[in-house]
Design a protein around this motif. Structure first.
Motif, PDB file in Angstrom:
ATOM      1  N   LYS A  47       0.832  -1.204   0.000  1.00  0.00           N
ATOM      2  CA  LYS A  47       0.000   0.000   0.000  1.00  0.00           C
ATOM      3  C   LYS A  47       0.867   1.255   0.000  1.00  0.00           C
ATOM      4  O   LYS A  47       0.560   2.225  -0.707  1.00  0.00           O
ATOM      5  N   LEU A  48       1.949   1.236   0.780  1.00  0.00           N
ATOM      6  CA  LEU A  48       2.855   2.382   0.808  1.00  0.00           C
ATOM      7  C   LEU A  48       3.525   2.586  -0.546  1.00  0.00           C
ATOM      8  O   LEU A  48       3.675   3.727  -1.013  1.00  0.00           O
ATOM      9  N   LEU A  49       3.941   1.489  -1.179  1.00  0.00           N
ATOM     10  CA  LEU A  49       4.567   1.603  -2.491  1.00  0.00           C
ATOM     11  C   LEU A  49       3.616   2.219  -3.507  1.00  0.00           C
ATOM     12  O   LEU A  49       4.005   3.096  -4.296  1.00  0.00           O
ATOM     13  N   GLU A  50       2.369   1.775  -3.511  1.00  0.00           N
ATOM     14  CA  GLU A  50       1.396   2.313  -4.461  1.00  0.00           C
ATOM     15  C   GLU A  50       1.087   3.772  -4.173  1.00  0.00           C
ATOM     16  O   GLU A  50       0.874   4.569  -5.094  1.00  0.00           O
ATOM     17  N   ARG A  51       1.075   4.131  -2.901  1.00  0.00           N
ATOM     18  CA  ARG A  51       0.714   5.500  -2.525  1.00  0.00           C
ATOM     19  C   ARG A  51       1.828   6.497  -2.802  1.00  0.00           C
ATOM     20  O   ARG A  51       1.590   7.588  -3.327  1.00  0.00           O
ATOM     21  N   TYR A  52       3.085   6.126  -2.450  1.00  0.00           N
ATOM     22  CA  TYR A  52       4.169   7.097  -2.512  1.00  0.00           C
ATOM     23  C   TYR A  52       5.078   6.946  -3.733  1.00  0.00           C
ATOM     24  O   TYR A  52       5.778   7.883  -4.097  1.00  0.00           O
ATOM     25  N   VAL A  53       5.091   5.774  -4.348  1.00  0.00           N
ATOM     26  CA  VAL A  53       5.907   5.580  -5.541  1.00  0.00           C
ATOM     27  C   VAL A  53       5.041   5.579  -6.788  1.00  0.00           C
ATOM     28  O   VAL A  53       5.395   6.159  -7.804  1.00  0.00           O
ATOM     29  N   GLY A  54       3.876   4.939  -6.709  1.00  0.00           N
ATOM     30  CA  GLY A  54       2.973   4.918  -7.851  1.00  0.00           C
ATOM     31  C   GLY A  54       3.133   3.664  -8.679  1.00  0.00           C
ATOM     32  O   GLY A  54       4.053   2.872  -8.492  1.00  0.00           O
ATOM     33  N   SER A  55       2.226   3.507  -9.628  1.00  0.00           N
ATOM     34  CA  SER A  55       2.166   2.266 -10.407  1.00  0.00           C
ATOM     35  C   SER A  55       3.124   2.245 -11.586  1.00  0.00           C
ATOM     36  O   SER A  55       3.420   1.186 -12.129  1.00  0.00           O
ATOM     37  N   GLY A  56       3.629   3.398 -12.005  1.00  0.00           N
ATOM     38  CA  GLY A  56       4.439   3.429 -13.217  1.00  0.00           C
ATOM     39  C   GLY A  56       5.932   3.393 -13.002  1.00  0.00           C
ATOM     40  O   GLY A  56       6.695   3.354 -13.969  1.00  0.00           O
ATOM     41  N   LYS A  57       6.373   3.429 -11.751  1.00  0.00           N
ATOM     42  CA  LYS A  57       7.811   3.502 -11.475  1.00  0.00           C
ATOM     43  C   LYS A  57       8.296   2.166 -10.914  1.00  0.00           C
ATOM     44  O   LYS A  57       8.687   2.045  -9.755  1.00  0.00           O
ATOM     45  N   MET A  58       8.290   1.178 -11.783  1.00  0.00           N
ATOM     46  CA  MET A  58       8.536  -0.194 -11.361  1.00  0.00           C
ATOM     47  C   MET A  58       9.954  -0.397 -10.834  1.00  0.00           C
ATOM     48  O   MET A  58      10.161  -1.071  -9.827  1.00  0.00           O
ATOM     49  N   MET A  59      10.941   0.204 -11.478  1.00  0.00           N
ATOM     50  CA  MET A  59      12.324  -0.021 -11.062  1.00  0.00           C
ATOM     51  C   MET A  59      12.631   0.676  -9.736  1.00  0.00           C
ATOM     52  O   MET A  59      13.444   0.180  -8.950  1.00  0.00           O
ATOM     53  N   ILE A  60      11.975   1.794  -9.497  1.00  0.00           N
ATOM     54  CA  ILE A  60      12.142   2.456  -8.202  1.00  0.00           C
ATOM     55  C   ILE A  60      11.536   1.586  -7.104  1.00  0.00           C
ATOM     56  O   ILE A  60      12.129   1.402  -6.028  1.00  0.00           O
ATOM     57  N   LYS A  61      10.354   1.044  -7.378  1.00  0.00           N
ATOM     58  CA  LYS A  61       9.732   0.114  -6.427  1.00  0.00           C
ATOM     59  C   LYS A  61      10.661  -1.048  -6.111  1.00  0.00           C
ATOM     60  O   LYS A  61      10.845  -1.421  -4.947  1.00  0.00           O
ATOM     61  N   LEU A  62      11.221  -1.614  -7.156  1.00  0.00           N
ATOM     62  CA  LEU A  62      12.078  -2.782  -6.985  1.00  0.00           C
ATOM     63  C   LEU A  62      13.312  -2.432  -6.153  1.00  0.00           C
ATOM     64  O   LEU A  62      13.705  -3.202  -5.260  1.00  0.00           O
ATOM     65  N   ALA A  63      13.914  -1.285  -6.447  1.00  0.00           N
ATOM     66  CA  ALA A  63      15.115  -0.881  -5.725  1.00  0.00           C
ATOM     67  C   ALA A  63      14.828  -0.661  -4.245  1.00  0.00           C
ATOM     68  O   ALA A  63      15.576  -1.130  -3.373  1.00  0.00           O
ATOM     69  N   VAL A  64      13.736   0.037  -3.948  1.00  0.00           N
ATOM     70  CA  VAL A  64      13.377   0.295  -2.552  1.00  0.00           C
ATOM     71  C   VAL A  64      13.009  -1.008  -1.847  1.00  0.00           C
ATOM     72  O   VAL A  64      13.382  -1.244  -0.692  1.00  0.00           O
ATOM     73  N   ASP A  65      12.285  -1.871  -2.558  1.00  0.00           N
ATOM     74  CA  ASP A  65      11.842  -3.135  -1.976  1.00  0.00           C
ATOM     75  C   ASP A  65      13.019  -4.031  -1.624  1.00  0.00           C
ATOM     76  O   ASP A  65      13.036  -4.661  -0.561  1.00  0.00           O
ATOM     77  N   GLN A  66      14.003  -4.068  -2.509  1.00  0.00           N
ATOM     78  CA  GLN A  66      15.122  -5.000  -2.326  1.00  0.00           C
ATOM     79  C   GLN A  66      16.273  -4.432  -1.501  1.00  0.00           C
ATOM     80  O   GLN A  66      17.274  -5.115  -1.301  1.00  0.00           O
ATOM     81  N   THR A  67      16.125  -3.206  -1.040  1.00  0.00           N
ATOM     82  CA  THR A  67      17.137  -2.628  -0.152  1.00  0.00           C
ATOM     83  C   THR A  67      16.525  -2.340   1.214  1.00  0.00           C
ATOM     84  O   THR A  67      16.733  -3.083   2.164  1.00  0.00           O
ATOM     85  N   LEU A  68      15.728  -1.303   1.298  1.00  0.00           N
ATOM     86  CA  LEU A  68      15.179  -0.888   2.588  1.00  0.00           C
ATOM     87  C   LEU A  68      14.260  -1.947   3.194  1.00  0.00           C
ATOM     88  O   LEU A  68      14.417  -2.337   4.355  1.00  0.00           O
ATOM     89  N   PHE A  69      13.298  -2.428   2.399  1.00  0.00           N
ATOM     90  CA  PHE A  69      12.342  -3.392   2.952  1.00  0.00           C
ATOM     91  C   PHE A  69      12.990  -4.742   3.197  1.00  0.00           C
ATOM     92  O   PHE A  69      12.675  -5.424   4.177  1.00  0.00           O
TER      93      PHE A  69
END
Length: 213
Positions: free
Chosen positions: A114-136
């Motif tokens: 939910k946080l990823l969809e709210r603050y990163v959005g649906s179109g920035k897939m590589m940013i999601k992936l980078a944040v997911d695989q580092t911080l999370f």
């Protein structure tokens, strides 16, 4: 009783319903019974998401965590113990700890998406992936080993465990999770992303079961 037309996964079916019974559907048509089991399970899961999304994801995660630990113990740890000439017995406490962690993780992953969809959005897939695989990944791996040590009555071991296992575990996870999450973010609908993560975590949980021994 009354007759109703039910729809499940795009199929029409006739069912006899007894409104006075707690089990309302008395009989389904042959067409309904021919629906593949996986589609019926997915339909049940989707309906559960509509009514109790967090509870559904938590219980699903807990169930898969228990199964992954059982497989790890019976399929891997047992064999290793026998080859080393050690006595082996099933560790029910460890399975309980994994199931409890799975329930917690299901809630955490729900809110994370939910946080990823709210603050990163649906179109920035590589940013999601980078944040997911580092911080999370850092947060979840640290939380997992901390919980397992504390639940096992070894809170004093947490600093040493984190220092020796977190980074190697994250590196090992990068052999699996980046590709899995790339598929998840690109092709899986938002409502099913936690379920997809749970399915990948089922495999990952077998590895964690062995590492955390």
């Amino acid at each position: 009783s009354v007759t109703k037309i039910l729809r499940s996964s795009g199929h029409r079916a006739i069912a006899t319903v007894n409104s006075s019974s707690p089990f309302c559907v008395m009989a389904l048509s042959k067409e309904e019974r021919s629906v593949p089991l996986w589609r019926r399970i997915l339909g049940f899961y989707e309906k559960s998401l509509e009514h109790k999304p967090i509870l559904t994801k938590s219980l699903t995660s807990a169930t898969l965590s228990v199964l992954s630990n059982v497989i790890a113990q019976v399929g891997f740890e047992r064999g290793a113990a026998l080859r080393a000439g050690r006595v082996w017995s099933f560790a029910f406490g460890k399975t309980l700890r994994f199931g409890t962690w799975g329930a917690i993780a299901g809630v955490l992953v729900h809110h994370w998406h939910k946080l990823l969809e709210r603050y990163v959005g649906s179109g920035k897939m590589m940013i999601k992936l980078a944040v997911d695989q580092t911080l999370f990944a850092l947060f979840m791996t640290s939380a997992f080993f901390s919980f397992m040590a504390a639940a096992d009555g070894r809170p004093g071991d947490i600093p040493r465990t984190l220092a020796t296992t977190v980074i190697p575990t994250i590196f090992a996870g990068w052999k699996l999770w980046p590709v899995a999450q790339l598929i998840n973010f690109r092709f899986v609908p938002v409502r099913f992303r936690v379920l997809f993560s749970n399915m990948v975590a089922f495999v990952w949980g077998i590895y964690l079961s062995i590492v955390s021994q």
